[in-house]
Design a protein around this motif. Structure first.
Motif, PDB file in Angstrom:
ATOM      1  N   LYS A  67      -1.683   8.604  -3.849  1.00 51.59           N
ATOM      2  CA  LYS A  67      -1.208   8.475  -2.468  1.00 51.59           C
ATOM      3  C   LYS A  67      -2.364   8.179  -1.522  1.00 51.59           C
ATOM      4  CE  LYS A  67       2.497   9.239  -1.192  1.00 51.59           C
ATOM      5  NZ  LYS A  67       3.622   8.302  -0.926  1.00 51.59           N
ATOM      6  N   GLU A  68      -3.224   7.241  -1.901  1.00 52.67           N
ATOM      7  CA  GLU A  68      -4.351   6.754  -1.095  1.00 52.67           C
ATOM      8  C   GLU A  68      -5.500   7.759  -0.979  1.00 52.67           C
ATOM      9  OE1 GLU A  68      -3.302   4.471   2.476  1.00 52.67           O
ATOM     10  OE2 GLU A  68      -1.203   4.873   1.975  1.00 52.67           O
ATOM     11  N   THR A  69      -5.409   8.898  -1.682  1.00 54.40           N
ATOM     12  CA  THR A  69      -6.464   9.912  -1.614  1.00 54.40           C
ATOM     13  C   THR A  69      -7.166  10.028  -2.958  1.00 54.40           C
ATOM     14  OG1 THR A  69      -5.215  11.182   0.025  1.00 54.40           O
ATOM     15  CG2 THR A  69      -6.975  12.331  -1.150  1.00 54.40           C
ATOM     16  N   PRO A  70      -8.488   9.838  -3.004  1.00 52.97           N
ATOM     17  CA  PRO A  70      -9.223  10.001  -4.273  1.00 52.97           C
ATOM     18  C   PRO A  70      -9.134  11.441  -4.765  1.00 52.97           C
ATOM     19  CG  PRO A  70     -10.546   8.807  -2.665  1.00 52.97           C
ATOM     20  CD  PRO A  70      -9.357   9.346  -1.918  1.00 52.97           C
ATOM     21  N   LEU A  71      -8.832  11.600  -6.044  1.00 55.25           N
ATOM     22  CA  LEU A  71      -8.754  12.926  -6.635  1.00 55.25           C
ATOM     23  C   LEU A  71     -10.147  13.382  -7.073  1.00 55.25           C
ATOM     24  CD1 LEU A  71      -5.478  12.585  -8.738  1.00 55.25           C
ATOM     25  CD2 LEU A  71      -5.766  13.230  -6.338  1.00 55.25           C
ATOM     26  N   LEU A  72     -10.344  14.694  -7.102  1.00 52.00           N
ATOM     27  CA  LEU A  72     -11.674  15.250  -7.348  1.00 52.00           C
ATOM     28  C   LEU A  72     -11.844  15.838  -8.746  1.00 52.00           C
ATOM     29  CD1 LEU A  72     -12.133  17.052  -3.910  1.00 52.00           C
ATOM     30  CD2 LEU A  72     -12.933  14.769  -4.575  1.00 52.00           C
ATOM     31  N   GLY A  73     -10.728  16.177  -9.413  1.00 51.13           N
ATOM     32  CA  GLY A  73     -10.839  16.778 -10.731  1.00 51.13           C
ATOM     33  C   GLY A  73     -11.295  18.224 -10.648  1.00 51.13           C
ATOM     34  N   PRO A  74     -11.537  18.865 -11.794  1.00 54.86           N
ATOM     35  CA  PRO A  74     -11.924  20.280 -11.815  1.00 54.86           C
ATOM     36  C   PRO A  74     -13.198  20.588 -11.029  1.00 54.86           C
ATOM     37  CG  PRO A  74     -11.305  19.539 -14.002  1.00 54.86           C
ATOM     38  CD  PRO A  74     -11.364  18.311 -13.145  1.00 54.86           C
TER      39      PRO A  74
ATOM     40  N   PRO B 160       8.401  17.174  -6.735  1.00 54.12           N
ATOM     41  CA  PRO B 160       7.052  16.603  -6.652  1.00 54.12           C
ATOM     42  C   PRO B 160       7.105  15.101  -6.442  1.00 54.12           C
ATOM     43  CG  PRO B 160       7.640  16.992  -8.936  1.00 54.12           C
ATOM     44  CD  PRO B 160       8.743  17.606  -8.117  1.00 54.12           C
ATOM     45  N   LYS B 161       6.050  14.558  -5.885  1.00 59.20           N
ATOM     46  CA  LYS B 161       5.953  13.102  -5.769  1.00 59.20           C
ATOM     47  C   LYS B 161       5.807  12.463  -7.144  1.00 59.20           C
ATOM     48  CE  LYS B 161       6.010  12.681  -1.255  1.00 59.20           C
ATOM     49  NZ  LYS B 161       7.124  11.969  -0.575  1.00 59.20           N
ATOM     50  N   LEU B 162       5.109  13.182  -8.031  1.00 61.24           N
ATOM     51  CA  LEU B 162       4.883  12.690  -9.389  1.00 61.24           C
ATOM     52  C   LEU B 162       5.104  13.820 -10.381  1.00 61.24           C
ATOM     53  CD1 LEU B 162       3.925  10.552 -11.441  1.00 61.24           C
ATOM     54  CD2 LEU B 162       1.571  11.285 -10.970  1.00 61.24           C
ATOM     55  N   LEU B 163       5.992  13.586 -11.337  1.00 59.86           N
ATOM     56  CA  LEU B 163       6.224  14.523 -12.433  1.00 59.86           C
ATOM     57  C   LEU B 163       5.625  13.916 -13.702  1.00 59.86           C
ATOM     58  CD1 LEU B 163       7.525  17.048 -13.683  1.00 59.86           C
ATOM     59  CD2 LEU B 163       9.634  15.724 -13.951  1.00 59.86           C
ATOM     60  N   ILE B 164       4.760  14.683 -14.365  1.00 58.34           N
ATOM     61  CA  ILE B 164       4.083  14.224 -15.581  1.00 58.34           C
ATOM     62  C   ILE B 164       4.584  15.058 -16.752  1.00 58.34           C
ATOM     63  CG2 ILE B 164       1.856  13.906 -16.714  1.00 58.34           C
ATOM     64  CD1 ILE B 164       0.573  13.829 -13.926  1.00 58.34           C
TER      65      ILE B 164
ATOM     66  N   ILE C 250       0.833  -1.200   0.000  1.00 59.88           N
ATOM     67  CA  ILE C 250       0.000   0.000   0.000  1.00 59.88           C
ATOM     68  C   ILE C 250       0.871   1.254   0.000  1.00 59.88           C
ATOM     69  CG2 ILE C 250      -1.646   1.343   1.352  1.00 59.88           C
ATOM     70  CD1 ILE C 250      -2.880  -1.291   2.272  1.00 59.88           C
ATOM     71  N   CYS C 251       1.926   1.256   0.813  1.00 58.46           N
ATOM     72  CA  CYS C 251       2.756   2.446   0.930  1.00 58.46           C
ATOM     73  C   CYS C 251       3.507   2.744  -0.364  1.00 58.46           C
ATOM     74  CB  CYS C 251       3.756   2.272   2.075  1.00 58.46           C
ATOM     75  SG  CYS C 251       2.998   2.482   3.703  1.00 58.46           S
ATOM     76  N   ASN C 252       3.778   1.724  -1.188  1.00 58.81           N
ATOM     77  CA  ASN C 252       4.527   1.930  -2.411  1.00 58.81           C
ATOM     78  C   ASN C 252       3.636   2.144  -3.624  1.00 58.81           C
ATOM     79  OD1 ASN C 252       7.657   1.509  -2.098  1.00 58.81           O
ATOM     80  ND2 ASN C 252       6.683   0.094  -0.687  1.00 58.81           N
ATOM     81  N   MET C 253       2.321   2.114  -3.443  1.00 55.38           N
ATOM     82  CA  MET C 253       1.419   2.370  -4.552  1.00 55.38           C
ATOM     83  C   MET C 253       1.197   3.872  -4.662  1.00 55.38           C
ATOM     84  SD  MET C 253      -0.060   0.956  -7.038  1.00 55.38           S
ATOM     85  CE  MET C 253       0.170  -0.747  -6.490  1.00 55.38           C
ATOM     86  N   LEU C 254       1.628   4.460  -5.751  1.00 55.74           N
ATOM     87  CA  LEU C 254       1.535   5.906  -5.916  1.00 55.74           C
ATOM     88  C   LEU C 254       0.203   6.329  -6.506  1.00 55.74           C
ATOM     89  CD1 LEU C 254       3.204   8.652  -5.912  1.00 55.74           C
ATOM     90  CD2 LEU C 254       3.539   8.183  -8.349  1.00 55.74           C
ATOM     91  N   LEU C 255      -0.207   5.650  -7.584  1.00 56.90           N
ATOM     92  CA  LEU C 255      -1.370   6.093  -8.327  1.00 56.90           C
ATOM     93  C   LEU C 255      -2.201   4.896  -8.762  1.00 56.90           C
ATOM     94  CD1 LEU C 255      -2.597   8.735  -9.686  1.00 56.90           C
ATOM     95  CD2 LEU C 255      -1.404   8.004 -11.751  1.00 56.90           C
ATOM     96  N   GLU C 256      -3.516   5.000  -8.567  1.00 58.00           N
ATOM     97  CA  GLU C 256      -4.438   3.952  -8.996  1.00 58.00           C
ATOM     98  C   GLU C 256      -5.547   4.565  -9.846  1.00 58.00           C
ATOM     99  OE1 GLU C 256      -5.708   1.081  -5.936  1.00 58.00           O
ATOM    100  OE2 GLU C 256      -4.457   2.259  -4.557  1.00 58.00           O
TER     101      GLU C 256
ATOM    102  N   ARG D 289      -2.204   0.726 -12.390  1.00 54.57           N
ATOM    103  CA  ARG D 289      -1.523   0.883 -11.113  1.00 54.57           C
ATOM    104  C   ARG D 289      -0.099   1.357 -11.379  1.00 54.57           C
ATOM    105  NH1 ARG D 289      -5.988   0.022 -10.369  1.00 54.57           N
ATOM    106  NH2 ARG D 289      -7.069  -1.449  -9.006  1.00 54.57           N
ATOM    107  N   PHE D 290       0.331   2.396 -10.674  1.00 55.29           N
ATOM    108  CA  PHE D 290       1.686   2.906 -10.802  1.00 55.29           C
ATOM    109  C   PHE D 290       2.343   2.908  -9.426  1.00 55.29           C
ATOM    110  CE2 PHE D 290      -0.267   5.642 -14.329  1.00 55.29           C
ATOM    111  CZ  PHE D 290      -0.024   4.666 -15.297  1.00 55.29           C
ATOM    112  N   GLU D 291       3.487   2.256  -9.304  1.00 59.99           N
ATOM    113  CA  GLU D 291       4.203   2.222  -8.029  1.00 59.99           C
ATOM    114  C   GLU D 291       5.090   3.448  -7.868  1.00 59.99           C
ATOM    115  OE1 GLU D 291       6.310  -1.349  -7.176  1.00 59.99           O
ATOM    116  OE2 GLU D 291       4.677  -2.655  -7.829  1.00 59.99           O
ATOM    117  N   GLU D 292       5.379   3.770  -6.629  1.00 57.57           N
ATOM    118  CA  GLU D 292       6.194   4.938  -6.298  1.00 57.57           C
ATOM    119  C   GLU D 292       7.637   4.743  -6.756  1.00 57.57           C
ATOM    120  OE1 GLU D 292       6.961   7.756  -2.338  1.00 57.57           O
ATOM    121  OE2 GLU D 292       5.787   5.899  -2.208  1.00 57.57           O
ATOM    122  N   GLY D 293       8.268   5.841  -7.208  1.00 61.83           N
ATOM    123  CA  GLY D 293       9.673   5.816  -7.564  1.00 61.83           C
ATOM    124  C   GLY D 293       9.989   5.200  -8.910  1.00 61.83           C
TER     125      GLY D 293
END
Length: 324
Positions: free
Chosen positions: A76-83, A167-171, A11-17, A38-42
């Motif tokens: 990071k375990e938090t659902p994103l809300l979008g615009p 940043p935790k995630l660079l896109i 769980i701790c290493n899962m960055l994005l779902e 699923r994208f793992e951290e790092g």
């Protein structure tokens, strides 16, 4: 059942779902239907596919610039809300460099890179900006205004600015598309090394996998919004799901079922380096043999089938080939 510590580590290493994501530009033709990723951290991850496959749209959805109809994006375990749920576009702990670099026109390159860095310690800020300009190969342009830079140089300024906040995630959307070949080689190595050293997860879109494959941990391939393949680079390269996937790696020879049977092949595609000149094998006619830098590019013909192979020397006439 897995031990508790194993589950916690996962769980701790899962960055994005991305769960059951549904999105459409128009109601008549959905782009994503029940997309799961699923994208793992790092990790350094490439989102690949031909133009129009949905790469840029998915990056915009992840960063929160577009709303989706249903499903979840969890960072990071938090659902994103979008615009709909964010007054200010974008997500915390993410940075997104798209085709519009959004640089401050009347600030220097150095000032643009340092835009998000605190002024509490100006010495530290200057050192960080200097380091980041070195990473993107723009040290000599620190005091230049962006309007005097090329599109590729402006893109590199935007990348340095995004890295400045760790940043935790660079896109990055097509990060090497505006660069000439020599600059591309220089930037990709320094960039990938920097994000690894600082444990920054990197998600990039590309339609030229050969530019980045040595540094990738994972490749996600989309075709018309559908997830086609999602594995490590070597597995996808050696075992592409279909011709569409194989062609993303560059030149490739594709064989029909009848041709597979005739040549007694073990797979439907062979890259040029996988077909060798041999003492025994199938007789072929050399149609062209051209110098291509570190190899010769050759077009051969056998039983009305044209093949592309690479050799170390020029060939001509009739040669025999074998498939490796």
């Amino acid at each position: 059942m897995l031990p508790k510590n194993v589950t916690f580590h996962y769980i701790c290493n899962m960055l994005l779902e991305i769960n059951n994501l549904y999105f459409s530009h128009t109601k008549e033709k959905p782009l994503f239907q029940n997309l799961n990723l699923r994208f793992e951290e790092g990790k350094i991850i490439a989102l690949a596919g031909e133009s129009g496959c949905g790469k840029s749209t998915l990056l915009n959805l992840i960063y929160g610039l577009l709303d989706w109809e249903s499903g979840q994006i969890i960072f990071k375990e938090t659902p994103l809300l979008g615009p709909k749920g964010n007054l200010v576009p974008g997500e915390a702990d993410m940075k997104f460099v798209a085709q519009n670099f959004d640089l401050m026109p009347y600030a220097t390159v150095a000032e643009n890179v340092g835009k998000f860095i605190s002024n509490i310690n100006l010495t530290q800020k200057k050192e960080t900006v200097t380091e980041l300009l070195e990473v993107v190969g723009l040290s000599e342009y620190a005091n230049i205004l962006p309007k005097y830079l090329s599109g590729g140089q402006q893109q590199r300024v935007a990348i340095a600015r995004a890295l400045s906040v760790l940043p935790k995630l660079l896109i990055l959307d097509e990060p090497f598309s505006n660069l000439d070949f020599s600059r591309k080689i220089e930037l990709r190595e320094k960039l990938f090394k920097y994000v690894k050293q600082n444990n920054i997860s990197l998600l990039i879109s590309t339609h030229e996998l050969q530019d980045v494959i040595p540094w990738l941990d994972q490749i996600v391939i989309l075709q018309d919004g559908r997830l086609i393949q999602n594995e490590n680079p070597e597995e996808i390269y050696r075992n592409p799901y279909n011709p569409y996937v194989a062609k993303l790696f560059g030149e490739v020879n594709i064989f029909s079922e009848d041709e597979i049977a005739y040549f007694n092949l073990s797979k439907f595609c062979y890259y040029p380096k996988e077909i060798k000149i041999s003492e025994t094998g199938f007789e072929t006619e050399v149609l062209e043999s051209r110098f291509a830098g570190n190899h010769y590019w050759n077009k051969l013909k056998v039983k009305e089938k044209e093949l592309i192979i690479y050799t170390d020397h020029k060939i001509q006439g009739i040669v025999k080939i074998s498939f490796t």
